[in-house]
Write an enzyme that holds these catalytic residues in place. Structure first.
Site, PDB file in Angstrom:
ATOM      1  N   THR A  51      11.006   4.919  -2.016  1.00 14.37           N
ATOM      2  CA  THR A  51      11.541   6.475  -2.594  1.00 14.37           C
ATOM      3  C   THR A  51      11.999   6.768  -0.843  1.00 14.37           C
ATOM      4  O   THR A  51      13.211   7.665  -1.378  1.00 14.37           O
ATOM      5  CB  THR A  51      10.647   7.318  -2.554  1.00 14.37           C
ATOM      6  OG1 THR A  51       9.719   6.789  -3.868  1.00 14.37           O
ATOM      7  CG2 THR A  51      11.007   8.565  -3.023  1.00 14.37           C
ATOM      8  N   TYR A 139       1.636  -3.454  -2.297  1.00 15.32           N
ATOM      9  CA  TYR A 139       2.766  -3.140  -3.421  1.00 15.32           C
ATOM     10  C   TYR A 139       2.260  -4.036  -4.883  1.00 15.32           C
ATOM     11  O   TYR A 139       3.222  -4.824  -4.779  1.00 15.32           O
ATOM     12  CB  TYR A 139       3.583  -2.750  -2.870  1.00 15.32           C
ATOM     13  CG  TYR A 139       4.356  -2.039  -3.710  1.00 15.32           C
ATOM     14  CD1 TYR A 139       4.154  -1.492  -5.011  1.00 15.32           C
ATOM     15  CD2 TYR A 139       5.289  -1.295  -3.030  1.00 15.32           C
ATOM     16  CE1 TYR A 139       4.842  -1.081  -5.244  1.00 15.32           C
ATOM     17  CE2 TYR A 139       6.646  -0.061  -2.979  1.00 15.32           C
ATOM     18  CZ  TYR A 139       6.328  -0.266  -5.344  1.00 15.32           C
ATOM     19  OH  TYR A 139       7.048   0.657  -6.327  1.00 15.32           O
ATOM     20  N   LYS A 166      -1.328  -0.832  -3.920  1.00 12.51           N
ATOM     21  CA  LYS A 166      -0.101   0.508  -4.396  1.00 12.51           C
ATOM     22  C   LYS A 166      -0.129   0.093  -5.366  1.00 12.51           C
ATOM     23  O   LYS A 166       0.420  -1.433  -6.115  1.00 12.51           O
ATOM     24  CB  LYS A 166       0.644   0.859  -3.934  1.00 12.51           C
ATOM     25  CG  LYS A 166       2.037   2.111  -4.794  1.00 12.51           C
ATOM     26  CD  LYS A 166       3.063   2.309  -4.142  1.00 12.51           C
ATOM     27  CE  LYS A 166       4.760   2.628  -4.649  1.00 12.51           C
ATOM     28  NZ  LYS A 166       5.383   3.079  -4.306  1.00 12.51           N
TER      29      LYS A 166
END
Length: 315
Positions: A51, A139, A166
């Protein structure tokens, strides 16, 4: 479970990186945006995730942003920095700089290169983990590359500071599998659409992008879940998060620009600029995004949109 494994509880926002109209880092907008997110009551900030457009930034710029974010946050909340790179050497340099800036955690995705290899990715993870005495967050799902629960368990056994993951694979049941099969690794939800489900399956928190525009809603959902008010947590997801998540993320490459367009119109950042390969929104998508914001906020067509749950202390 160690204190390291519990430090990231609650809602953590994957921070955008504001650019000016020339595509350079906008330090003033960055500072304003950090204050906005912190005012929403979130539990942490994650800089330089997807992001944050890390993939468009040079290593020097990424280090510059770490310094700027850390200085502005000033220890007021938990700070995680993404340090992923296709080069293990660069990822280690970034991780060491994150530590110098006072980061609490570093986040690391599988390296991208021409022939994906599980053994090579695991060697990359272990090399970065060995280079810094910080907790490492894997991740799971970056660029669609999945990390199996068994690999999480083995990586944690080899490097105990690999203690978070995550989880962006849209499968809440995998959270429960991590809890059962890799107990040294704490899961955080990385998909807005499965927030409540992931928490119910055992996630200790979340790392999501929608908190850029709805930090108060993210905080409210986590506070409700923590006090066992499942109805209130569901209400936040259904009524405050889902409508905007749906219109911003149904085209994966558009969501960052959607968040920036909203924040610009809220007066928090000066420009909605993104760097290539991200492109401006087409007029119809932008119209739908802004119409959704107006519907959620109850403002008239000519009012400045401000989503419900976008700021303020947790309710």
């Amino acid at each position: 479970m160690s204190s390291e494994a519990t430090a990231l509880r609650g809602g953590h926002v994957l921070l955008i990186t504001p650019f000016d109209r020339d595509g350079e880092i906008d330090e003033r907008s960055l500072a304003e945006h950090i204050e906005f997110v912190l005012a929403g009551g979130v539990d942490g900030i994650v800089g330089l995730g997807t992001t944050g457009e890390f993939f468009t930034l040079s290593p020097r710029e990424r280090m510059q942003l770490m310094t700027l974010i850390a200085e502005r946050v000033g220890g007021r909340t938990t700070l995680t920095f993404g340090v992923g790179d296709s080069s293990t050497r660069v990822a280690i340099e970034l991780a060491r700089h994150a530590r110098e800036c006072g980061a609490d955690v570093v986040m690391l995705q599988s390296p991208y290169y021409y022939a994906h290899s599980t053994a090579a990715c695991d060697a990359h993870f272990l090399a970065v983990a060995a280079a810094v005495d910080l907790p490492v967050m894997l991740y799971d799902g970056a660029a669609g590359i999945e990390v199996s629960v068994e690999r999480m368990r083995r990586l944690h056994e080899a490097a105990p500071n690999i203690s978070y993951v995550k989880m962006s694979i849209p499968d809440p049941s995998k959270v429960a599998a991590v809890v059962a099969g890799a107990p040294g690794v704490s899961a955080l939800c990385g998909d807005e659409n499965m927030l409540v489900l992931a928490l119910r399956q055992g996630a200790i928190g979340s790392t999501v992008g929608i908190g850029n525009v709805l930090p108060g809603a993210i905080s409210s959902l986590h506070r409700a879940f923590e006090r066992d008010d499942l109805a209130a947590a569901r209400a936040v997801q259904i009524h405050e998060l889902t409508p905007l998540v749906s219109v911003c993320t149904n085209e994966k490459s558009a969501y960052i620009r959607c968040f920036k367009e909203i924040l610009m119109r809220m007066g928090i950042i000066a420009s909605a600029a993104t760097r290539l390969p991200l492109r401006p929104l087409d007029p119809l998508r932008l119209e739908e995004v802004l119409a959704t914001v107006k519907a959620l906020s109850g403002t008239s067509e000519d009012s400045t949109p401000r989503p419900a749950g976008s700021a303020g202390a947790p309710r």
